[in-house]
Design an enzyme around this catalytic site. Structure first.
Site, short mmCIF file in Angstrom:
data_model
loop_
_atom_site.label_atom_id
_atom_site.label_comp_id
_atom_site.label_asym_id
_atom_site.label_seq_id
_atom_site.Cartn_x
_atom_site.Cartn_y
_atom_site.Cartn_z
N SER A 1 22.58 52.24 18.85
CA SER A 1 21.83 51.73 17.71
C SER A 1 21.39 50.30 17.95
O SER A 1 22.21 49.41 18.20
CB SER A 1 22.68 51.79 16.43
OG SER A 1 22.03 51.12 15.39
N MET B 1 16.29 51.47 6.91
CA MET B 1 16.90 51.38 5.58
C MET B 1 15.91 50.74 4.62
O MET B 1 15.23 49.78 4.96
CB MET B 1 18.18 50.55 5.64
CG MET B 1 19.19 51.00 6.67
SD MET B 1 20.68 49.97 6.64
CE MET B 1 21.46 50.50 8.18
N HIS C 1 16.54 57.38 12.39
CA HIS C 1 17.37 57.82 11.26
C HIS C 1 16.87 57.12 10.01
O HIS C 1 17.00 55.91 9.85
CB HIS C 1 18.84 57.46 11.57
CG HIS C 1 19.77 57.66 10.41
ND1 HIS C 1 21.04 57.12 10.40
CD2 HIS C 1 19.64 58.33 9.25
CE1 HIS C 1 21.64 57.44 9.28
NE2 HIS C 1 20.81 58.17 8.55
N MET D 1 27.37 61.70 9.47
CA MET D 1 27.81 60.32 9.34
C MET D 1 29.33 60.28 9.28
O MET D 1 29.95 60.92 8.44
CB MET D 1 27.22 59.69 8.08
CG MET D 1 25.72 59.51 8.09
SD MET D 1 25.12 58.47 9.44
CE MET D 1 25.97 56.92 9.10
#
Length: 216
Positions: free
Chosen positions: A9, A38, A67, A138
């Site tokens: 990530s 996000m 994601h 998750m």
């Protein structure tokens, strides 16, 4: 127990030196670039959007594993596909019509999948795996940093794996959150195909060695 692929990530990268840190992933033996988007609504934090994906696409030879932690992802999935995402996963509980959202992604020729938070029941969305290239489980709560790995989420992995095997689906299982060399084997044993790792890779003295250990 099979080996896994690794998707570091970039949230744990140095944002001042993002190009350097993204290019390094291929040199270290990573398989994907994991991009956490996000929106400050579905999760509390804000990160980046389509321009960042487009910029990374220009410099990385690795597939972009995007994601989406955003409300109503169906409004944006086509734009992320156009920006260069190779895989787009989203939270079905944030979508008005997750099946249609998956179709939008697939129609762009991009791989797609759903993301299951620890407080979301896989059973509510397991039928969607028929359309999914990836099931992302998750192992912490999406959007919140500094959390420890939640071992109980491996049961979600096992349930997903059993369904995938029973129905002979090509769906891969990905896990994200608190995974490092110490618990990667447990994840692989449960059926994980792709491991997301952030600080475990970027904060390591030898990132290539960590990625090799995660792969198994």
């Amino acid at each position: 127990m099979s080996t896994a692929k690794v998707s570091p990530s970039i949230l744990s990268a140095d944002f001042v030196n993002m190009e350097r840190d993204v290019r390094a992933l291929a040199e270290w033996g990573a398989d994907y670039v994991h991009c956490d988007v996000m929106d400050g609504v579905y999760v509390k934090n804000l990160t980046f959007g389509m321009p960042m994906i487009a910029a990374i696409k220009k410099i990385s030879p690795l597939p972009l594993d995007v994601h989406l932690m955003i409300t109503e992802p169906e409004r944006y999935v086509e734009a992320f596909a156009d920006a260069g995402a190779d895989i787009i996963t989203f939270h079905p509980d944030a979508s008005r019509d997750p099946s249609a959202a998956l179709d939008l992604i697939k129609n762009k020729g991009v791989k797609c999948g759903i993301v299951i938070n620890p407080n979301v029941k896989l059973e509510d969305y397991i039928h969607l795996l028929e359309k999914c290239d990836v099931l992302l489980v998750m192992s912490v709560y999406a959007g919140l940093g500094g959390q420890k790995f939640i071992p109980e989420t491996l049961e979600t992995v096992r349930k997903g794996k059993a369904y995938i095997d029973k129905n002979r689906l090509p769906t891969l299982i990905e896990i994200d959150g608190g995974v490092g060399a110490g618990n990667a084997a447990l994840c692989r044993e449960a059926g994980v195909d792709i491991i997301v790792a952030g600080s475990a890779v970027y904060k390591a003295a030898d990132p290539a060695a960590v990625i090799a250990a995660l792969k198994g």
